[in-house]
Design a protein around this motif. Structure first.
Motif, PDB file in Angstrom:
ATOM      1  N   ALA A 102      -9.603  -2.793  -0.243  1.00 61.67           N
ATOM      2  CA  ALA A 102      -8.493  -2.539  -1.160  1.00 61.67           C
ATOM      3  C   ALA A 102      -7.144  -2.511  -0.456  1.00 61.67           C
ATOM      4  O   ALA A 102      -6.107  -2.604  -1.107  1.00 61.67           O
ATOM      5  CB  ALA A 102      -8.718  -1.211  -1.886  1.00 61.67           C
ATOM      6  N   ASN A 103      -7.148  -2.390   0.855  1.00 62.32           N
ATOM      7  CA  ASN A 103      -5.912  -2.351   1.634  1.00 62.32           C
ATOM      8  C   ASN A 103      -5.472  -3.783   1.934  1.00 62.32           C
ATOM      9  O   ASN A 103      -6.083  -4.474   2.741  1.00 62.32           O
ATOM     10  CB  ASN A 103      -6.141  -1.572   2.925  1.00 62.32           C
ATOM     11  CG  ASN A 103      -4.909  -1.521   3.816  1.00 62.32           C
ATOM     12  OD1 ASN A 103      -3.850  -2.083   3.500  1.00 62.32           O
ATOM     13  ND2 ASN A 103      -5.039  -0.843   4.945  1.00 62.32           N
ATOM     14  N   ARG A 104      -4.386  -4.223   1.293  1.00 57.35           N
ATOM     15  CA  ARG A 104      -3.968  -5.623   1.433  1.00 57.35           C
ATOM     16  C   ARG A 104      -3.483  -5.954   2.839  1.00 57.35           C
ATOM     17  O   ARG A 104      -3.399  -7.121   3.214  1.00 57.35           O
ATOM     18  CB  ARG A 104      -2.876  -5.953   0.430  1.00 57.35           C
ATOM     19  CG  ARG A 104      -1.578  -5.169   0.593  1.00 57.35           C
ATOM     20  CD  ARG A 104      -0.508  -5.682  -0.324  1.00 57.35           C
ATOM     21  NE  ARG A 104       0.718  -4.903  -0.277  1.00 57.35           N
ATOM     22  CZ  ARG A 104       1.890  -5.347  -0.659  1.00 57.35           C
ATOM     23  NH1 ARG A 104       2.017  -6.583  -1.120  1.00 57.35           N
ATOM     24  NH2 ARG A 104       2.953  -4.582  -0.590  1.00 57.35           N
ATOM     25  N   TRP A 105      -3.103  -4.922   3.647  1.00 60.37           N
ATOM     26  CA  TRP A 105      -2.627  -5.173   5.005  1.00 60.37           C
ATOM     27  C   TRP A 105      -3.758  -5.126   6.026  1.00 60.37           C
ATOM     28  O   TRP A 105      -3.526  -5.361   7.218  1.00 60.37           O
ATOM     29  CB  TRP A 105      -1.560  -4.147   5.393  1.00 60.37           C
ATOM     30  CG  TRP A 105      -0.376  -4.123   4.489  1.00 60.37           C
ATOM     31  CD1 TRP A 105      -0.016  -3.144   3.596  1.00 60.37           C
ATOM     32  CD2 TRP A 105       0.623  -5.135   4.361  1.00 60.37           C
ATOM     33  NE1 TRP A 105       1.135  -3.480   2.935  1.00 60.37           N
ATOM     34  CE2 TRP A 105       1.553  -4.705   3.384  1.00 60.37           C
ATOM     35  CE3 TRP A 105       0.833  -6.376   4.972  1.00 60.37           C
ATOM     36  CZ2 TRP A 105       2.659  -5.454   3.015  1.00 60.37           C
ATOM     37  CZ3 TRP A 105       1.939  -7.123   4.600  1.00 60.37           C
ATOM     38  CH2 TRP A 105       2.831  -6.672   3.638  1.00 60.37           C
ATOM     39  N   ASN A 106      -4.969  -4.831   5.590  1.00 60.64           N
ATOM     40  CA  ASN A 106      -6.072  -4.615   6.516  1.00 60.64           C
ATOM     41  C   ASN A 106      -6.499  -5.919   7.179  1.00 60.64           C
ATOM     42  O   ASN A 106      -6.957  -6.838   6.497  1.00 60.64           O
ATOM     43  CB  ASN A 106      -7.253  -3.997   5.766  1.00 60.64           C
ATOM     44  CG  ASN A 106      -8.294  -3.405   6.695  1.00 60.64           C
ATOM     45  OD1 ASN A 106      -8.314  -3.702   7.881  1.00 60.64           O
ATOM     46  ND2 ASN A 106      -9.152  -2.568   6.148  1.00 60.64           N
TER      47      ASN A 106
END
Length: 492
Positions: free
Chosen positions: A445-449
């Motif tokens: 869910a973390n788009r920067w991951n």
């Protein structure tokens, strides 16, 4: 008004409709002139946006002229409605403190921007207002610095490869300690400076500053930062950082950090950061490659104190396991379980090893608790995490058990990190606790991951993680004016 075939009267009035002559009919049937760029929008942008959105600065586009701004009209509307711009990540509804220079648009300003976009983003007639007075080299609008330290070399960053973490040393030339009321760390090339820090330090034993400001041994062996750190730890006590003042106060070493969103700090008149005579400024630079060869020669500007300094501003990181002036043994709690510090070969407590963040963990929590052992005054707070950083919150627990959330950053953004300066300093009595609660998102869910399937280690690189809940404070009892007034110069 006659209904248009296929559309009901209600539908017509549930949307904005632009009529001839630059008029908007709103949902309630009222009409209002469409704002124009020249008259209404440029003043908003110049006051709130163009300090970053201008050629050569950190933002990716300029918002100075109509031609610059028009392609971004829809994005402007979306980001202001979402509260993403101007960037201000503190939750005003869950942060008891108020802060200097809060970047929050009022509703009337948001409405004007939205109406301009919905009205077709017209240019309008007339001259634009005067541009703000942008300093050529410095963000702080207080004139040229009183003194400037500069990287001793224009450093070249390769087009590709591993992120570089480097230390450069510059001697402090004056013979007596001086205090800075304003400090700015300014890269000459923001595109390659991931982040940077400036510190006042001693050289590790057995070393000297070699060519281009790089540390080396007396035999000429160049030392990287890990080797220098090991040498320093081997020959000094394990406090959080070396200290150089009359009171032997830990926390005096760090001057300032630069990350996107911060790089200038202003201290209250009568307080300031000590820049110690005879020591060195260490520039700790973290560079990243951008696909072409670039150079950087960052600068540190100091504006000296305008009033006699009565208290020295210090920096503390929540969760440091070593007791220092005004603080006791700190505690780390990870996922609800306390992490016990270990002892080194000399029997001294060292920072405990924090477990790595597991793959796909979307709500991984670390808490650092700092006991306050003598009264302090709090001036500022700085959250620092990396790409999995999700939120960071500071809570003060007072001796009577009362808790107060002074700063809540519920949606941490690695791309925009802010130093929150309190509008009014906060007194914290002995017996209190300062708690920093950090949450990390290593999930899909973390788009920067960069890799949710990977275990996340603690380290310097962007794909590693950090937990740094910094506070800036003074110790109430350490009054420099009393020290100066003693006839023999001895500490009271």
């Amino acid at each position: 008004m006659k209904a248009i075939k296929g559309l009901s009267f209600v539908v017509l009035f549930s949307i904005f409709t632009v009529l001839g002559g630059g008029v908007v009919v709103r949902a309630d049937g009222t009409a209002k002139a469409v704002p124009t760029f020249a008259k209404d929008i440029a003043p908003i942008l110049y006051e709130n946006c163009t300090s970053c959105h201008r050629p050569g600065d950190i933002a990716p586009m300029s918002l100075i002229t109509y031609r610059d701004t028009r392609p971004w009209a829809r994005a402007i509307k979306d980001t202001v409605l979402a509260g993403e711009m101007p960037p201000w990540l503190a939750d005003p509804h869950n942060s008891s403190a108020t802060f200097r220079d809060e970047r929050i648009l009022d509703q009337a300003t948001i409405d004007t921007l939205v109406a301009w976009v919905d009205g077709g983003a017209p240019q309008g007639e007339g001259d634009l207002p005067a541009l703000p007075d942008f300093p050529e080299n410095w963000t702080y609008k207080g004139g040229e610095p009183d003194y400037v330290f500069e990287l001793p070399v224009e450093y070249e960053i390769a087009a590709e490869g591993q992120e570089e973490y480097l230390d450069f040393y510059v001697a402090i030339p004056w013979e007596e300690d001086r205090f800075a009321e304003v400090i700015e760390l300014r890269p000459s090339n923001r595109s390659v400076v991931h982040h940077a820090g400036a510190y006042v330090v001693d050289l590790p034993p057995g070393t000297r500053v070699g060519e281009h400001g790089i540390l080396e041994t007396f035999d000429g062996e160049v030392l990287d930062r890990d080797a220098a750190s090991k040498l320093s730890r081997k020959n000094s006590t394990r406090i959080e950082q070396q200290v150089f003042n009359q009171f032997n106060l830990a926390g005096s070493s760090k001057l300032i950090s630069y990350v996107p969103g911060r790089g200038v700090e202003r201290f209250m008149p009568g307080t300031g950061k000590r820049v110690t005579a005879g020591k060195y400024v260490r520039f700790t630079m973290h560079y990243n490659a951008v696909g072409q060869v670039e150079t950087d020669q960052s600068k540190l500007g100091l504006w000296f104190n305008t009033k006699p300094v009565h208290h020295e501003v210090l920096t503390r990181q929540a969760g440091n396991p070593v007791p220092t002036s005004a603080f006791g043994h700190d505690i780390y709690i990870v996922q609800g379980e306390e992490i016990v510090p270990t002892l080194d070969e000399n029997g001294e407590r060292v920072r405990p090893k924090i477990p790595n963040i597991p793959p796909y963990e979307g709500n991984w929590k670390i808490t650092g608790i700092t006991p306050v052992t003598e009264p302090i005054t709090l001036y500022g707070l700085s959250p620092h995490m990396h790409l999995r950083g999700k939120s960071l919150r500071w809570v003060v627990t007072f001796p009577d058990g009362r808790e107060e959330t002074i700063l809540d950053v519920p949606k941490f953004d690695f791309n925009w990190q802010i130093h929150y300066e309190l509008a009014e300093p906060m007194h914290i009595p002995a017996g209190s606790k300062i708690t920093g609660i950090g949450v990390y998102d290593n999930s899909l869910a973390n788009r920067w991951n960069p890799g949710p399937q990977l275990e996340v280690y603690w380290g310097d690189q962007s794909w590693d993680e950090m937990y740094q809940a910094f506070t800036e404070y003074t110790i109430d009892s350490q009054d420099l004016t009393r020290l100066i007034e003693t006839t023999d110069g001895a500490q009271e």
